[in-house]
Design an enzyme around this catalytic site. Structure first.
Site, PDB file in Angstrom:
ATOM      1  N   SER A  13       0.834  -1.211   0.000  1.00  0.00           N
ATOM      2  CA  SER A  13       0.000   0.000   0.000  1.00  0.00           C
ATOM      3  C   SER A  13       0.870   1.264   0.000  1.00  0.00           C
ATOM      4  O   SER A  13       0.484   2.284  -0.579  1.00  0.00           O
ATOM      5  CB  SER A  13      -0.977   0.003   1.174  1.00  0.00           C
ATOM      6  OG  SER A  13      -0.311   0.187   2.394  1.00  0.00           O
ATOM      7  N   ASN A  14       2.036   1.207   0.623  1.00  0.00           N
ATOM      8  CA  ASN A  14       2.945   2.367   0.546  1.00  0.00           C
ATOM      9  C   ASN A  14       3.507   2.537  -0.853  1.00  0.00           C
ATOM     10  O   ASN A  14       3.658   3.664  -1.335  1.00  0.00           O
ATOM     11  CB  ASN A  14       4.071   2.241   1.580  1.00  0.00           C
ATOM     12  CG  ASN A  14       3.621   2.687   2.956  1.00  0.00           C
ATOM     13  OD1 ASN A  14       3.424   3.872   3.182  1.00  0.00           O
ATOM     14  ND2 ASN A  14       3.421   1.735   3.855  1.00  0.00           N
ATOM     15  N   ARG A  64      22.868 -13.856   3.178  1.00  0.00           N
ATOM     16  CA  ARG A  64      22.303 -12.504   3.100  1.00  0.00           C
ATOM     17  C   ARG A  64      23.065 -11.626   2.098  1.00  0.00           C
ATOM     18  O   ARG A  64      22.468 -10.930   1.283  1.00  0.00           O
ATOM     19  CB  ARG A  64      22.322 -11.859   4.494  1.00  0.00           C
ATOM     20  CG  ARG A  64      21.420 -10.661   4.625  1.00  0.00           C
ATOM     21  CD  ARG A  64      21.452 -10.070   6.024  1.00  0.00           C
ATOM     22  NE  ARG A  64      20.890 -10.930   7.045  1.00  0.00           N
ATOM     23  CZ  ARG A  64      19.581 -11.111   7.249  1.00  0.00           C
ATOM     24  NH1 ARG A  64      18.702 -10.494   6.492  1.00  0.00           N
ATOM     25  NH2 ARG A  64      19.142 -11.909   8.200  1.00  0.00           N
ATOM     26  N   LEU A  92      18.915  -5.555   5.752  1.00  0.00           N
ATOM     27  CA  LEU A  92      19.922  -5.345   4.708  1.00  0.00           C
ATOM     28  C   LEU A  92      21.333  -5.491   5.287  1.00  0.00           C
ATOM     29  O   LEU A  92      21.622  -4.996   6.372  1.00  0.00           O
ATOM     30  CB  LEU A  92      19.771  -3.947   4.108  1.00  0.00           C
ATOM     31  CG  LEU A  92      18.425  -3.632   3.469  1.00  0.00           C
ATOM     32  CD1 LEU A  92      18.481  -2.271   2.795  1.00  0.00           C
ATOM     33  CD2 LEU A  92      18.012  -4.700   2.463  1.00  0.00           C
ATOM     34  N   ASN A 106      13.487   3.920   4.629  1.00  0.00           N
ATOM     35  CA  ASN A 106      12.477   2.963   5.067  1.00  0.00           C
ATOM     36  C   ASN A 106      11.353   3.727   5.752  1.00  0.00           C
ATOM     37  O   ASN A 106      11.559   4.817   6.271  1.00  0.00           O
ATOM     38  CB  ASN A 106      13.114   1.987   6.066  1.00  0.00           C
ATOM     39  CG  ASN A 106      12.132   0.939   6.555  1.00  0.00           C
ATOM     40  OD1 ASN A 106      11.335   0.405   5.772  1.00  0.00           O
ATOM     41  ND2 ASN A 106      12.169   0.634   7.841  1.00  0.00           N
ATOM     42  N   HIS A 108       8.692   3.192   8.880  1.00  0.00           N
ATOM     43  CA  HIS A 108       8.462   2.349  10.059  1.00  0.00           C
ATOM     44  C   HIS A 108       7.196   2.855  10.761  1.00  0.00           C
ATOM     45  O   HIS A 108       7.032   4.068  10.931  1.00  0.00           O
ATOM     46  CB  HIS A 108       9.674   2.443  10.992  1.00  0.00           C
ATOM     47  CG  HIS A 108       9.513   1.625  12.224  1.00  0.00           C
ATOM     48  ND1 HIS A 108       9.658   0.246  12.217  1.00  0.00           N
ATOM     49  CD2 HIS A 108       9.189   1.968  13.504  1.00  0.00           C
ATOM     50  CE1 HIS A 108       9.440  -0.210  13.440  1.00  0.00           C
ATOM     51  NE2 HIS A 108       9.152   0.804  14.235  1.00  0.00           N
ATOM     52  N   ASP A 140      20.624   2.571   7.859  1.00  0.00           N
ATOM     53  CA  ASP A 140      22.047   2.300   8.082  1.00  0.00           C
ATOM     54  C   ASP A 140      22.189   0.816   8.402  1.00  0.00           C
ATOM     55  O   ASP A 140      21.288   0.033   8.120  1.00  0.00           O
ATOM     56  CB  ASP A 140      22.628   3.221   9.165  1.00  0.00           C
ATOM     57  CG  ASP A 140      21.961   3.008  10.510  1.00  0.00           C
ATOM     58  OD1 ASP A 140      21.217   2.015  10.669  1.00  0.00           O
ATOM     59  OD2 ASP A 140      22.187   3.826  11.421  1.00  0.00           O
ATOM     60  N   GLU A 141      23.286   0.444   9.031  1.00  0.00           N
ATOM     61  CA  GLU A 141      23.504  -0.995   9.206  1.00  0.00           C
ATOM     62  C   GLU A 141      22.796  -1.573  10.436  1.00  0.00           C
ATOM     63  O   GLU A 141      22.856  -2.777  10.680  1.00  0.00           O
ATOM     64  CB  GLU A 141      25.011  -1.281   9.196  1.00  0.00           C
ATOM     65  CG  GLU A 141      25.557  -1.051   7.787  1.00  0.00           C
ATOM     66  CD  GLU A 141      27.075  -1.081   7.678  1.00  0.00           C
ATOM     67  OE1 GLU A 141      27.720  -1.677   8.549  1.00  0.00           O
ATOM     68  OE2 GLU A 141      27.598  -0.503   6.707  1.00  0.00           O
TER      69      GLU A 141
HETATM   70  C1  GRF Z   1       3.873  -0.640   6.818  1.00  0.00           C
HETATM   71  O1  GRF Z   1       3.166  -0.589   8.029  1.00  0.00           O
HETATM   72  C2  GRF Z   1       5.265  -0.087   6.994  1.00  0.00           C
HETATM   73  O2  GRF Z   1       5.329   0.930   7.938  1.00  0.00           O
HETATM   74  C3  GRF Z   1       6.032  -1.307   7.462  1.00  0.00           C
HETATM   75  O3  GRF Z   1       5.489  -2.382   6.740  1.00  0.00           O
HETATM   76  C4  GRF Z   1       4.145  -2.079   6.372  1.00  0.00           C
HETATM   77  C5  GRF Z   1       4.051  -2.238   4.890  1.00  0.00           C
HETATM   78  O4  GRF Z   1       2.738  -2.099   4.405  1.00  0.00           O
HETATM   79  N1  GRF Z   1       7.453  -1.139   7.243  1.00  0.00           N
HETATM   80  P1  GRF Z   1       2.474  -2.026   2.835  1.00  0.00           P
HETATM   81  O5  GRF Z   1       3.065  -3.306   2.235  1.00  0.00           O
HETATM   82  O6  GRF Z   1       3.148  -0.803   2.322  1.00  0.00           O
HETATM   83  O7  GRF Z   1       0.993  -1.982   2.691  1.00  0.00           O
END
Ligand code: GRF
Length: 201
Positions: A13-14, A64, A92, A106, A108, A140-141
């Site tokens: 969804s993002n 990895r 990563l 990212n 979060h 970052d790492e």
């Molecule tokens: C989101 O809640 C994001 O914050 C987290 O993983 C989820 C991903 O959701 N890192 P989507 O796949 O973007 O719907």
């Protein structure tokens, strides 16, 4: 035009929010490729529907670093300037982070540095936090530990369940991520210590 690579493992969804913002001309760049470690990830389908090139690489049975090197190769082949993690469920390695220094971000679903790691919305709810919300940060790492690019506050209500809170945080994510990407691509920023500073802000 700056080029973005998006990494997804699931729903996407993002990713969709980034696709929609790019379509409206609000992203300041274009999505060049979407990569997933899950063949059936809904995010890959969203990308295909938008006419964006996709790639799938299985992480299973690989070290990895070897897996990361494969992903880096794809991103380089697509001449990506910025890498956006959008629900990419793999840590990563330094191989990846060093290939794109300060160019991996990212999102979060908690206000870092509070509640890093998995199930962050539930962590905040269980802790009794009154405010939570998403964070966009440079990768970052470490785990969810890089400089903070942007955050949005979401109030926690007494009537909330972990699910209802996660839903409101997700709506905020969809507003925040495209905005943060636009800032990053505009390039008028620097990092001092841990602080991400935008010129003229
Ligand atoms: C989101 O809640 C994001 O914050 C987290 O993983 C989820 C991903 O959701 N890192 P989507 O796949 O973007 O719907």
């Amino acid at each position: 035009m700056k080029r973005i690579g998006v990494l997804v493992s699931g729903r996407g969804s993002n990713l969709q929010a980034l696709i929609d913002a790019a379509r409206r001309g609000e992203l300041g760049g274009e999505i060049a490729v979407v990569v997933s470690n899950v063949e059936t990830a809904a995010g890959l389908e969203r990308a295909r529907r938008a006419g964006i090139p996709t790639a799938f690489r299985d992480h299973r049975g690989k070290k990895r670093e070897a897996f990361d090197a494969e992903i880096v190769e794809i991103l380089h082949a697509h001449r990506v300037d910025l890498v956006c993690l959008a629900g990419f469920m793999r840590l990563l390695s330094p191989v990846f982070v060093r290939a794109f220094p300060q160019r991996v971000v990212n999102i979060h679903p908690a206000l870092l540095p509070a509640f890093p790691g998995k199930d962050a919305q539930r962590q905040a709810w269980e802790h009794g936090a009154k405010v939570s919300g998403p964070t966009v940060h440079i990768v970052d790492e470490g785990l969810d530990s890089g400089p903070i690019v942007a955050q949005e506050a979401v109030s926690v209500r007494s009537s909330d369940t972990p699910e209802s809170l996660a839903e409101r945080i997700l709506e905020a994510e969809h507003r925040l991520y495209p905005r943060a990407v636009r800032t990053l691509l505009a390039g008028r920023w620097r990092i001092e210590g841990r602080r991400f500073l935008v010129e003229d802000e």
